[in-house]
Motif scaffolding. Sequence first.
Motif, PDB file in Angstrom:
ATOM      1  N   PRO A  11       0.794  -1.016  -0.129  1.00 51.70           N
ATOM      2  CA  PRO A  11       0.168  -0.063  -0.040  1.00 51.70           C
ATOM      3  C   PRO A  11       0.739   1.306   0.077  1.00 51.70           C
ATOM      4  N   VAL A  12       0.514   2.228  -0.840  1.00 52.56           N
ATOM      5  CA  VAL A  12       0.996   3.662  -0.781  1.00 52.56           C
ATOM      6  C   VAL A  12       0.254   4.632  -0.046  1.00 52.56           C
ATOM      7  N   ARG A  13       0.962   5.471   0.944  1.00 48.98           N
ATOM      8  CA  ARG A  13       0.385   6.212   1.811  1.00 48.98           C
ATOM      9  C   ARG A  13       0.349   7.600   0.950  1.00 48.98           C
ATOM     10  N   ILE A  14      -0.980   7.959   0.514  1.00 53.42           N
ATOM     11  CA  ILE A  14      -1.194   8.912  -0.440  1.00 53.42           C
ATOM     12  C   ILE A  14      -2.023  10.334   0.255  1.00 53.42           C
ATOM     13  N   ALA A  15      -1.580  11.716  -0.045  1.00 55.70           N
ATOM     14  CA  ALA A  15      -2.206  12.506   0.434  1.00 55.70           C
ATOM     15  C   ALA A  15      -2.874  13.234  -1.024  1.00 55.70           C
ATOM     16  N   VAL A  16      -4.072  13.857  -0.664  1.00 53.26           N
ATOM     17  CA  VAL A  16      -5.003  14.370  -1.774  1.00 53.26           C
ATOM     18  C   VAL A  16      -4.982  15.941  -1.387  1.00 53.26           C
ATOM     19  N   LEU A  17      -4.877  16.751  -2.545  1.00 57.57           N
ATOM     20  CA  LEU A  17      -4.554  18.236  -2.266  1.00 57.57           C
ATOM     21  C   LEU A  17      -5.943  18.594  -3.547  1.00 57.57           C
ATOM     22  N   THR A  18      -6.946  19.188  -3.183  1.00 57.24           N
ATOM     23  CA  THR A  18      -7.648  19.736  -4.201  1.00 57.24           C
ATOM     24  C   THR A  18      -7.303  21.223  -4.051  1.00 57.24           C
ATOM     25  N   VAL A  19      -7.149  21.924  -5.216  1.00 54.64           N
ATOM     26  CA  VAL A  19      -6.812  23.128  -5.539  1.00 54.64           C
ATOM     27  C   VAL A  19      -8.191  23.863  -6.307  1.00 54.64           C
ATOM     28  N   SER A  20      -8.769  24.671  -5.566  1.00 48.19           N
ATOM     29  CA  SER A  20     -10.004  25.458  -6.104  1.00 48.19           C
ATOM     30  C   SER A  20     -10.324  26.746  -5.365  1.00 48.19           C
ATOM     31  N   ASP A  21     -10.671  27.708  -6.104  1.00 47.85           N
ATOM     32  CA  ASP A  21     -11.153  29.123  -5.473  1.00 47.85           C
ATOM     33  C   ASP A  21     -12.702  28.927  -5.210  1.00 47.85           C
ATOM     34  N   THR A  22     -13.529  27.818  -5.692  1.00 44.85           N
ATOM     35  CA  THR A  22     -15.013  27.760  -5.681  1.00 44.85           C
ATOM     36  C   THR A  22     -15.547  26.599  -4.653  1.00 44.85           C
ATOM     37  N   ARG A  23     -14.581  25.732  -4.342  1.00 43.03           N
ATOM     38  CA  ARG A  23     -15.209  24.620  -3.766  1.00 43.03           C
ATOM     39  C   ARG A  23     -14.688  24.395  -2.038  1.00 43.03           C
ATOM     40  N   SER A  24     -15.508  23.753  -1.489  1.00 39.65           N
ATOM     41  CA  SER A  24     -15.072  23.453  -0.105  1.00 39.65           C
ATOM     42  C   SER A  24     -15.045  21.954   0.221  1.00 39.65           C
ATOM     43  N   LEU A  25     -14.537  21.473   1.154  1.00 31.64           N
ATOM     44  CA  LEU A  25     -14.333  19.927   1.246  1.00 31.64           C
ATOM     45  C   LEU A  25     -15.704  19.401   0.974  1.00 31.64           C
ATOM     46  N   ALA A  26     -16.910  20.029   1.558  1.00 35.64           N
ATOM     47  CA  ALA A  26     -18.118  19.357   1.395  1.00 35.64           C
ATOM     48  C   ALA A  26     -18.742  19.082   0.026  1.00 35.64           C
ATOM     49  N   GLU A  27     -17.995  20.055  -1.120  1.00 37.07           N
ATOM     50  CA  GLU A  27     -18.449  20.067  -2.457  1.00 37.07           C
ATOM     51  C   GLU A  27     -17.299  19.408  -3.226  1.00 37.07           C
ATOM     52  N   ASP A  28     -16.260  18.888  -2.794  1.00 38.15           N
ATOM     53  CA  ASP A  28     -15.139  18.257  -3.617  1.00 38.15           C
ATOM     54  C   ASP A  28     -15.292  16.931  -4.012  1.00 38.15           C
ATOM     55  N   ARG A  29     -16.020  16.923  -5.113  1.00 37.01           N
ATOM     56  CA  ARG A  29     -16.334  15.494  -5.888  1.00 37.01           C
ATOM     57  C   ARG A  29     -15.008  15.108  -6.372  1.00 37.01           C
ATOM     58  N   SER A  30     -14.098  15.882  -6.907  1.00 38.56           N
ATOM     59  CA  SER A  30     -12.990  15.183  -7.405  1.00 38.56           C
ATOM     60  C   SER A  30     -12.187  14.792  -6.405  1.00 38.56           C
ATOM     61  N   GLY A  31     -11.850  15.235  -5.335  1.00 41.35           N
ATOM     62  CA  GLY A  31     -11.286  14.843  -4.331  1.00 41.35           C
ATOM     63  C   GLY A  31     -11.602  13.540  -3.573  1.00 41.35           C
ATOM     64  N   ASP A  32     -13.133  13.728  -3.505  1.00 41.07           N
ATOM     65  CA  ASP A  32     -13.714  12.589  -2.921  1.00 41.07           C
ATOM     66  C   ASP A  32     -13.665  11.281  -3.864  1.00 41.07           C
ATOM     67  N   THR A  33     -13.568  11.667  -5.241  1.00 39.80           N
ATOM     68  CA  THR A  33     -13.518  10.447  -5.935  1.00 39.80           C
ATOM     69  C   THR A  33     -11.938   9.925  -5.976  1.00 39.80           C
ATOM     70  N   LEU A  34     -11.066  10.805  -5.998  1.00 41.81           N
ATOM     71  CA  LEU A  34      -9.665  10.368  -5.884  1.00 41.81           C
ATOM     72  C   LEU A  34      -9.531   9.638  -4.491  1.00 41.81           C
ATOM     73  N   ALA A  35     -10.163   9.923  -3.411  1.00 46.29           N
ATOM     74  CA  ALA A  35      -9.886   9.239  -2.064  1.00 46.29           C
ATOM     75  C   ALA A  35     -10.654   8.006  -2.258  1.00 46.29           C
ATOM     76  N   GLY A  36     -11.687   7.803  -2.829  1.00 51.18           N
ATOM     77  CA  GLY A  36     -12.342   6.540  -2.999  1.00 51.18           C
ATOM     78  C   GLY A  36     -11.666   5.565  -3.759  1.00 51.18           C
ATOM     79  N   LEU A  37     -11.041   6.153  -4.955  1.00 47.83           N
ATOM     80  CA  LEU A  37     -10.398   5.109  -5.733  1.00 47.83           C
ATOM     81  C   LEU A  37      -9.004   4.789  -5.180  1.00 47.83           C
ATOM     82  N   LEU A  38      -8.479   5.430  -4.491  1.00 46.23           N
ATOM     83  CA  LEU A  38      -7.261   4.918  -3.890  1.00 46.23           C
ATOM     84  C   LEU A  38      -7.298   4.098  -2.677  1.00 46.23           C
ATOM     85  N   THR A  39      -8.253   4.447  -1.987  1.00 48.93           N
ATOM     86  CA  THR A  39      -8.604   3.367  -0.726  1.00 48.93           C
ATOM     87  C   THR A  39      -9.238   2.079  -1.291  1.00 48.93           C
ATOM     88  N   ASP A  40     -10.112   2.428  -2.358  1.00 51.09           N
ATOM     89  CA  ASP A  40     -10.672   0.908  -2.884  1.00 51.09           C
ATOM     90  C   ASP A  40      -9.534   0.088  -3.413  1.00 51.09           C
TER      91      ASP A  40
END
Length: 175
Positions: A11-40
């Motif tokens: 397993p690789v230990r991965i940090a995810v950074l979302t860069v956006s002027d318009t989103r918050s963590l609650a609205e971060d679909r791309s970050g959610d997608t990455l987090a789900g894909l890597l943990t899956d």
Amino acid sequence: MPIDTTRNFTPVRIAVLTVSDTRSLAEDRSGDTLAGLLTDAGHELADRTILRDDADQIVAQLNRWIDDASIDCILTTGGTGVTGRDVTPEAVERVATKMIPGFGELFRWLSYQTIGTSTIQSRACACVARGTYIFALPGSTGAVKDAWNGILRDQLDSRHRPCNFVELMPRLLEQ
């Protein structure tokens, strides 16, 4: 490419950074997608945050994670376009030890299959920074899925043959 099931998965230990002027963590679909894909896939989500399109803030966060021995890899999403506020590639270049140009080239080739010539607007890139991999992806969920499914899923799997990024990790700091 094949997965060699006779080899152990690392397993690789991965940090995810979302860069956006318009989103918050609650609205971060791309970050959610990455987090789900890597943990899956069996990897560990080591940390996750969201920052505005500010190169100095991005560089500071990347440096914190690069210096954290519990993080092997950083995936960013967002800020790779061509508008004035898109500064992720510039931030990545500021911390890079070695660029990995083939990542951006392959990403755009894969993306072309999905979005055609619009892929030319992507400045997706990758590097090694003081022994840590960084992959900067566009901010759409489609782009994140293309990058993960088409490149990162295999290259971050220690069983992938004929070679993968994981097996190189112990040698990234060689002089």
